[in-house]
Design an enzyme around this catalytic site. Structure first.
Site, PDB file in Angstrom:
ATOM      1  N   PRO A 243       0.735  -1.198  -0.187  1.00 47.16           N
ATOM      2  CA  PRO A 243       0.091   0.074  -0.146  1.00 47.16           C
ATOM      3  C   PRO A 243       0.991   1.150   0.170  1.00 47.16           C
ATOM      4  O   PRO A 243       2.010   1.220   0.638  1.00 47.16           O
ATOM      5  CB  PRO A 243      -0.580  -0.124   1.166  1.00 47.16           C
ATOM      6  CG  PRO A 243      -0.761  -1.710   1.797  1.00 47.16           C
ATOM      7  CD  PRO A 243       0.526  -2.078   0.928  1.00 47.16           C
ATOM      8  N   GLU A 465      13.822  -0.547  28.685  1.00 52.04           N
ATOM      9  CA  GLU A 465      14.298   0.084  27.601  1.00 52.04           C
ATOM     10  C   GLU A 465      15.854  -0.070  27.506  1.00 52.04           C
ATOM     11  O   GLU A 465      16.369  -0.314  26.508  1.00 52.04           O
ATOM     12  CB  GLU A 465      13.778   1.409  27.385  1.00 52.04           C
ATOM     13  CG  GLU A 465      12.224   1.429  26.987  1.00 52.04           C
ATOM     14  CD  GLU A 465      11.672   0.681  26.043  1.00 52.04           C
ATOM     15  OE1 GLU A 465      12.449   0.336  25.186  1.00 52.04           O
ATOM     16  OE2 GLU A 465      10.620   0.370  26.087  1.00 52.04           O
TER      17      GLU A 465
HETATM   18  P1  ATP Z   1      -3.017   1.593  -2.269  1.00 55.32           P
HETATM   19  O1  ATP Z   1      -2.467   0.258  -2.714  1.00 55.32           O
HETATM   20  O2  ATP Z   1      -3.062   1.616  -1.148  1.00 55.32           O
HETATM   21  O3  ATP Z   1      -3.979   2.072  -3.137  1.00 55.32           O
HETATM   22  P2  ATP Z   1      -1.173   3.130  -3.848  1.00 55.32           P
HETATM   23  O4  ATP Z   1      -0.021   2.135  -4.318  1.00 55.32           O
HETATM   24  O5  ATP Z   1      -2.196   3.033  -5.023  1.00 55.32           O
HETATM   25  O6  ATP Z   1      -1.665   2.523  -2.451  1.00 55.32           O
HETATM   26  P3  ATP Z   1      -1.193   5.918  -4.098  1.00 55.32           P
HETATM   27  O7  ATP Z   1      -2.472   6.236  -3.709  1.00 55.32           O
HETATM   28  O8  ATP Z   1      -0.549   5.731  -5.797  1.00 55.32           O
HETATM   29  O9  ATP Z   1      -0.699   4.413  -3.405  1.00 55.32           O
HETATM   30  O10 ATP Z   1       0.049   6.737  -3.495  1.00 55.32           O
HETATM   31  C1  ATP Z   1      -0.540   7.616  -2.512  1.00 55.32           C
HETATM   32  C2  ATP Z   1       0.467   8.748  -2.152  1.00 55.32           C
HETATM   33  O11 ATP Z   1       1.761   8.607  -1.730  1.00 55.32           O
HETATM   34  C3  ATP Z   1       0.511   9.529  -3.618  1.00 55.32           C
HETATM   35  O12 ATP Z   1      -0.853  10.412  -3.621  1.00 55.32           O
HETATM   36  C4  ATP Z   1       1.523  10.293  -3.665  1.00 55.32           C
HETATM   37  O13 ATP Z   1       1.166  11.588  -2.778  1.00 55.32           O
HETATM   38  C5  ATP Z   1       2.618   9.692  -2.401  1.00 55.32           C
HETATM   39  N1  ATP Z   1       3.258   8.719  -3.374  1.00 55.32           N
HETATM   40  C6  ATP Z   1       3.495   7.398  -3.302  1.00 55.32           C
HETATM   41  N2  ATP Z   1       4.528   6.988  -4.276  1.00 55.32           N
HETATM   42  C7  ATP Z   1       5.131   7.970  -4.785  1.00 55.32           C
HETATM   43  C8  ATP Z   1       6.227   8.389  -5.608  1.00 55.32           C
HETATM   44  N3  ATP Z   1       6.960   7.186  -6.200  1.00 55.32           N
HETATM   45  N4  ATP Z   1       6.440   9.516  -5.964  1.00 55.32           N
HETATM   46  C9  ATP Z   1       5.850  10.647  -5.337  1.00 55.32           C
HETATM   47  N5  ATP Z   1       4.705  10.395  -4.590  1.00 55.32           N
HETATM   48  C10 ATP Z   1       4.314   9.110  -4.111  1.00 55.32           C
END
Ligand code: ATP
Length: 659
Positions: A243, A465
């Site tokens: 995720p 700790e």
């Molecule tokens: P899920 O599996 O939970 O749906 P996902 O892999 O689709 O997660 P995203 O929704 O694409 O995740 O990412 C969430 C947020 O994290 C994005 O809106 C962005 O702000 C940030 N983010 C994630 N990966 C990157 C990246 N490689 N570069 C820049 N921002 C990122």
């Protein structure tokens, strides 16, 4: 974790039917309003019931009456007062009449019209103020009082309502939105007009994944380049990864770059409580996509429908989901490779997907979007720190080092949290310390300094700790310590924070050292106080899980042998039968117990040998509440092992004592 801020405002996939829908809704609301209006908000107040005696003795006597209307068929008389006299009658005012309110103001029942006429004649002759009263007659009844009219009106309203419903039904699954359009796909369409602003520049790191996705975009932009040599354009690609690693973001960037229509929906959008809806939505989605080809269809969280068939825990209750999946499989086979519709799926759990979905010809490619490594994290910080006003001491490389195991979404969260912390402190720019505070907060939860902790408990927590810290300091393979704290945070009462080495593979020695340092807290409590507490539960759980993994997954026990009982295909998730015999189960249990006991004995031995230093660490902790690796170096001396250059373990680990 989809980023909603940048979602473009796009028209619904159904095209321009929105206005039509609005008109029918307005019509419906109007009918309801009229019914409510008629029944609950009469325009004028109804007349007050009275008697002939009152009319004669007060109203006629005072000369207040303007007109009397005798109803021949209803045996009643309506009394209209002079406009300026109305407010002299409190019962009228109470009913809502005002000066100049139209009548009738009073009404009284009569035995017969003749007797009523006689009474009025007599009054007009004897009372001076009654002489000029106008007398009128009415032969019918009021239309509203007529039951038949009411019945007809109600029937008409119900008929109109029924007609309205039937029209919606006959449009069938046609209309967008609303209960009668359940069969329509809920995909959002992004096209040239919807102006998606996200591009590949906004996706930091993930070089390999980006390259694959860029290639798909270029298939769509210039298919000829690939097909002229006889190659076929792939039908689909699956983005797989934990995720928050940027799968959705990547898909959005595709929409921004591809310049072709982009349908986006989530796997759960196919699922509805009605049977057959999922399959119908799949059909509709592909129909729309084919009309718009070349285009991209993005299905987020595809595991909601793509889970392996026949392996669901709710035995038999998964028919609807299976039908949806079958339809998806059929549709993906059904269109020609070159028709230009490319399906992109995203999931955290490729292992539970149906193998038919994953076979070549459907999702031809699987693109792994993994947790970002050091360099990638630095790039992601650069993207998210772009809009922030940074202090001079902020270094991207330093922040990347402090955040092993963080996903892109976590990094976005840290950046935002740091900005909020800086604002709370009324700073002009976001400093390094704000970032460190933000990281602490995200890993450990909110500081809870107001929690009341007794001195004896504080001492126990400090020694616990200090036990973790001392043992891990003296073990070659334990993760480097960052700081130790006894400030309560979230559920934890104290924690030793490590900066995990980013290892690609972990050896048995490293696992044993980790286990030993995890048990260092409990060992310290037993050695110093001669008793143990419930605060160790989290540590014991970690150590037990790790020992079970070593024995039954990684084949690291000599007695059990080089066997792994882990099923990476996820097929045995709901299988209650263990893949080994009772005898093996007993052996595994015994081996696990032995591993944990040995690690605990080792931790106790280390602490026994360094009793004085352990005491000093604990006392310093009680005094300062937070101590850093420099303080430990001061007490225990420099660690003799050279720090390995970074490499992976996916969490910013803490060994914490819990409430
Ligand atoms: P899920 O599996 O939970 O749906 P996902 O892999 O689709 O997660 P995203 O929704 O694409 O995740 O990412 C969430 C947020 O994290 C994005 O809106 C962005 O702000 C940030 N983010 C994630 N990966 C990157 C990246 N490689 N570069 C820049 N921002 C990122």
């Amino acid at each position: 974790m989809a980023d909603r801020n940048n979602e473009p405002k796009s028209p619904p996939a159904g095209g321009g039917k929105g206005t039509k829908k609005n008109t029918s809704y307005w019509f419906f609301i109007l009918v309801i309003a009229v019914i409510i209006g008629i029944n609950f908000f009469p325009t004028a107040p109804t007349p007050v019931s009275t008697t002939w005696e009152t009319v004669r003795n007060t109203m006629l006597e005072k000369g207040d009456v303007a007109q009397l209307i005798l109803f021949r068929t209803e045996f009643k008389v309506d009394v209209y007062l002079k406009e300026e006299r109305i407010e002299n009658y409190p019962d009228l005012v109470a009913k809502g009449f005002k000066n100049k309110s139209a009548g009738p103001h009073y009404s009284y029942k009569v035995a017969s019209v003749e007797s009523s006429e006689a009474n009025i004649d007599q009054a007009q002759q004897t009372i001076p103020g009654a002489k000029e009263v106008v007398r009128d007659y009415y032969d019918g009844t009021s239309w509203w009082d007529n039951g038949l009219v009411q019945l007809l009106l109600m029937t008409a309203i119900f008929f109109a309502f029924w007609l309205f419903i039937m029209r919606r039904v006959s449009r069938g699954a046609g209309g967008p939105g609303g209960v009668f359009s359940v069969g329509k796909s809920k995909a959002k369409l992004f096209d040239r007009e919807s102006n998606v602003t996200i591009t590949f520049k906004d996706v930091a790191g993930l070089a390999e994944a980006k390259q694959e996705v860029e290639e798909i975009v270029s298939f769509l932009k210039s298919p000829g380049k690939y097909t002229k040599l006889g190659g076929k354009i792939p039908k689909g690609a699956l983005l797989v990864g934990p995720p928050g690693t940027g799968k959705t973001l990547m898909a959005k960037a595709m929409a921004g770059e591809a310049n072709v229509p982009f349908f986006s929906m989530s796997g759960s959008d196919f699922v509805e409580m009605f049977v057959g809806v999922g399959a119908s939505r799949v059909r509709d989605l592909f129909k729309q996509a084919k009309e718009k080809a070349p285009c991209i269809v993005f299905i987020d969280e595809i595991d909601a429908i793509g889970r392996a068939r026949g392996k669901n825990p709710n035995m038999g209750a998964n028919d609807e989901r299976e039908n949806t999946l079958n339809q998806l499989l059929t549709e993906m086979d059904g269109f020609e490779t070159n028709s230009g519709v490319i399906i992109i799926g995203a999931t955290n759990r490729a292992d539970i997907l149906d193998s038919a979905l994953l076979r070549a010809g459907r999702f031809d490619r699987q693109i792994y979007v993994d947790l970002p490594e050091l360099k990638d994290r630095e790039e992601i910080f650069k993207v998210h720190l772009r809009p922030l006003k940074l202090g001079g001491d902020v270094e991207y490389a330093f922040l990347a080092k402090q955040t092993p195991g963080f996903s892109g979404a976590d990094i976005a969260n840290v950046s935002n949290e740091a900005a909020l912390i800086a604002a709370r402190k009324d700073r002009d720019s976001v400093t390094k310390q704000d970032f460190l505070d933000a990281i602490d907060r995200i890993v450990g939860g909110l500081e809870n300094r107001s929690k009341v902790i007794k001195m004896s408990e504080k001492k126990a927590i400090a020694y616990h700790e200090a036990g973790h810290a001392t043992v891990s300091w003296l073990l070659e393979h334990a993760h480097p310590l960052l700081k130790v704290t006894i400030v309560p945070r979230g559920k934890a009462l104290g924690a030793a924070w490590y900066l995990p080495r980013e290892r690609q593979i972990t050896t048995k020695e490293q696992l044993l050292d980790d286990m030993c340092s995890v048990l260092g807290g409990r060992a310290a409590e037993e050695l110093v106080f001669g008793q143990v507490s419930t605060g160790d539960q989290n540590d014991l759980e970690k150590a037990t899980k790790q020992a079970y993994a070593m024995v039954s997954i990684f084949g690291m026990s000599d007695k059990v042998g080089m066997l792994s009982y882990y099923d990476s295909s996820g097929q045995s998730d709901f299988n209650f039968i263990k893949p080994y015999s009772e005898k093996t189960a007993e052996l595994i249990d015994a081996e696990v117990k032995e591993l944990v006991t040995a690690a605990y004995a080792r931790a106790k031995q280390i602490l026994g040998e360094h009793q004085e230093q352990h005491r000093q660490v604990a006392e310093l902790l009680i005094e300062r509440e937070v101590i850093f690796s420099d303080d430990l170096e001061h007490i225990l001396g420099k660690r003799p092992w050279a720090e390995e250059e970074d490499s992976p373990k996916p969490t910013n680990e803490t060994d914490d004592v819990q409430q």
